[in-house]
Each structure stands twice: as structure tokens, then as C-alpha cells.
Write an enzyme that holds these catalytic residues in place. Sequence first.
Site, PDB file in Angstrom:
ATOM      1  N   ASP A  33      48.023 -76.765  74.376  1.00 35.34           N
ATOM      2  CA  ASP A  33      48.429 -76.142  73.122  1.00 35.34           C
ATOM      3  C   ASP A  33      49.799 -75.483  73.311  1.00 35.34           C
ATOM      4  O   ASP A  33      50.071 -74.876  74.331  1.00 35.34           O
ATOM      5  CB  ASP A  33      47.380 -75.095  72.694  1.00 35.34           C
ATOM      6  N   ILE A  34      50.646 -75.631  72.285  1.00 40.31           N
ATOM      7  CA  ILE A  34      52.009 -75.085  72.373  1.00 40.31           C
ATOM      8  C   ILE A  34      52.003 -73.557  72.338  1.00 40.31           C
ATOM      9  O   ILE A  34      52.980 -72.923  72.771  1.00 40.31           O
ATOM     10  CB  ILE A  34      52.882 -75.664  71.233  1.00 40.31           C
ATOM     11  N   ASN A  88      38.058 -75.402  64.735  1.00 41.41           N
ATOM     12  CA  ASN A  88      38.287 -74.688  63.485  1.00 41.41           C
ATOM     13  C   ASN A  88      38.196 -75.706  62.349  1.00 41.41           C
ATOM     14  O   ASN A  88      38.825 -76.772  62.410  1.00 41.41           O
ATOM     15  CB  ASN A  88      39.662 -74.020  63.494  1.00 41.41           C
ATOM     16  N   GLY A  94      40.722 -71.053  60.110  1.00 40.27           N
ATOM     17  CA  GLY A  94      41.917 -71.116  60.949  1.00 40.27           C
ATOM     18  C   GLY A  94      42.447 -72.510  61.213  1.00 40.27           C
ATOM     19  O   GLY A  94      43.380 -72.667  61.998  1.00 40.27           O
ATOM     20  N   GLN A  95      41.877 -73.531  60.572  1.00 38.27           N
ATOM     21  CA  GLN A  95      42.411 -74.885  60.803  1.00 38.27           C
ATOM     22  C   GLN A  95      43.775 -75.018  60.145  1.00 38.27           C
ATOM     23  O   GLN A  95      43.924 -74.718  58.948  1.00 38.27           O
ATOM     24  CB  GLN A  95      41.455 -75.952  60.250  1.00 38.27           C
ATOM     25  N   SER A  96      44.759 -75.429  60.926  1.00 41.70           N
ATOM     26  CA  SER A  96      46.111 -75.604  60.394  1.00 41.70           C
ATOM     27  C   SER A  96      46.600 -77.038  60.538  1.00 41.70           C
ATOM     28  O   SER A  96      47.569 -77.423  59.884  1.00 41.70           O
ATOM     29  CB  SER A  96      47.085 -74.650  61.096  1.00 41.70           C
ATOM     30  N   HIS A 101      40.724 -81.608  66.121  1.00 46.95           N
ATOM     31  CA  HIS A 101      41.060 -81.256  67.502  1.00 46.95           C
ATOM     32  C   HIS A 101      40.101 -80.186  67.976  1.00 46.95           C
ATOM     33  O   HIS A 101      39.792 -79.240  67.250  1.00 46.95           O
ATOM     34  CB  HIS A 101      42.509 -80.758  67.614  1.00 46.95           C
ATOM     35  N   HIS A 103      39.653 -77.149  70.610  1.00 46.18           N
ATOM     36  CA  HIS A 103      40.384 -76.240  71.505  1.00 46.18           C
ATOM     37  C   HIS A 103      39.522 -76.047  72.757  1.00 46.18           C
ATOM     38  O   HIS A 103      38.383 -75.554  72.652  1.00 46.18           O
ATOM     39  CB  HIS A 103      40.594 -74.880  70.858  1.00 46.18           C
TER      40      HIS A 103
HETATM   41  P1  5GP Z   1      44.203 -75.126  64.421  1.00 46.49           P
HETATM   42  O1  5GP Z   1      44.918 -73.875  63.938  1.00 46.49           O
HETATM   43  O2  5GP Z   1      44.364 -76.251  63.398  1.00 46.49           O
HETATM   44  O3  5GP Z   1      42.788 -74.903  64.838  1.00 46.49           O
HETATM   45  O4  5GP Z   1      44.930 -75.559  65.741  1.00 46.49           O
HETATM   46  C1  5GP Z   1      46.166 -76.223  65.755  1.00 46.49           C
HETATM   47  C2  5GP Z   1      46.762 -75.968  67.087  1.00 46.49           C
HETATM   48  O5  5GP Z   1      47.821 -76.881  67.285  1.00 46.49           O
HETATM   49  C3  5GP Z   1      47.361 -74.553  67.228  1.00 46.49           C
HETATM   50  O6  5GP Z   1      46.695 -73.851  68.269  1.00 46.49           O
HETATM   51  C4  5GP Z   1      48.825 -74.816  67.548  1.00 46.49           C
HETATM   52  O7  5GP Z   1      49.354 -73.907  68.494  1.00 46.49           O
HETATM   53  C5  5GP Z   1      48.824 -76.246  68.046  1.00 46.49           C
HETATM   54  N1  5GP Z   1      50.061 -76.952  67.795  1.00 46.49           N
HETATM   55  C6  5GP Z   1      50.743 -77.002  66.624  1.00 46.49           C
HETATM   56  N2  5GP Z   1      51.850 -77.746  66.756  1.00 46.49           N
HETATM   57  C7  5GP Z   1      51.859 -78.177  68.043  1.00 46.49           C
HETATM   58  C8  5GP Z   1      52.767 -78.989  68.781  1.00 46.49           C
HETATM   59  O8  5GP Z   1      53.802 -79.469  68.295  1.00 46.49           O
HETATM   60  N3  5GP Z   1      52.457 -79.239  70.081  1.00 46.49           N
HETATM   61  C9  5GP Z   1      51.340 -78.711  70.664  1.00 46.49           C
HETATM   62  N4  5GP Z   1      51.133 -79.004  71.949  1.00 46.49           N
HETATM   63  N5  5GP Z   1      50.462 -77.951  69.993  1.00 46.49           N
HETATM   64  C10 5GP Z   1      50.725 -77.683  68.699  1.00 46.49           C
END
Ligand code: 5GP
Length: 115
Positions: A33-34, A88, A94-96, A101, A103
Site C-alpha cells: 500500500d502506498i 472495506n 472506507g472503500q475508495s 482489494h 488489506h
Molecule cells: P480502500 O480505501 O479502498 O479500502 O483502500 C485503497 C488503498 O489503496 C488505500 O489504502 C490507498 O493507500 C491505496 N492506494 C491508492 N492508490 C495507490 C497507488 O497508486 N499505489 C498503491 N500501492 N496503493 C494505492
Amino acid sequence: MSFPLDCLFCSFASGEKSVDLVGQNGSAVAFRDINPQAPLHVLVIPREHYADVATLAGAEPQVLADLVTLAQEVALDQGDGDYRLVFNSGPTAGQSVYHVHGHVLGGKRLGWTPA
Ligand code: 5GP
Ligand code: ZN
């Protein structure tokens, strides 16, 4: 399956956009994760596009099983084998990114409440 042209995680899975993979199998890939929230914070994603975990479970349960297997392999490779796997689902949770995916979190004693 076709994938949305604007899906970042499809681009990672296909190799169109470069990302360092920390694991993979026939169904899924794993990358860091970034914005890590724990010493171990890896995302496991299916190679094919599904919006969320329930959609994936309904359509391709074996792919979901492969995703979980990959999560455990990553936790063993990168840490002590203990991990939390979080999906998420929906904006309030919190899904973005709407390519499912998991975590994979670990590398320290984790707290419990996300609130
Ligand atoms: P969500 O918020 O949908 O559960 O998780 C999305 C995750 O993707 C976040 O933790 C965010 O840091 C990660 N993420 C978003 N953009 C990138 C990217 O360009 N590269 C990587 N490695 N992770 C990303
Ligand atoms: Zn996608």
C-alpha cells in the site's frame, strides 16, 4: 473479462502501470500500500475486475479463495505469518478504490477498534 480503462488496480494487475509485486498467483497479485497503516500493509487484488468482495464471492469463489491464500503467503514471506485481512466495502466503510482489494495488515500487535 474487460476492465474499466480508468481502473488503477486493473492497470497494476495487467502490468500497464508498474508496481512492485510482493507476491502473485494465477488469480491475484499483491503489492505494498502506498500509504501504509502498519509495518506490513500489502494489498491483494484479483487480476480480473470486481467492484467489491461480495461481488467477487458470488461470481468467482475460487478466485476469492486464491486471494486469501495469497494474503497468507505474503504474511509468511514478509512477516511472522500473523495478519489481519480487511475488505472495506462501500464508502462509509472506507472503500475508495472500486476494484476489490484485501488489506493484509500486520508486523506489530494490532489494535482492534477502527472507529
Ligand atoms: P480502500 O480505501 O479502498 O479500502 O483502500 C485503497 C488503498 O489503496 C488505500 O489504502 C490507498 O493507500 C491505496 N492506494 C491508492 N492508490 C495507490 C497507488 O497508486 N499505489 C498503491 N500501492 N496503493 C494505492
Ligand atoms: Zn479494476
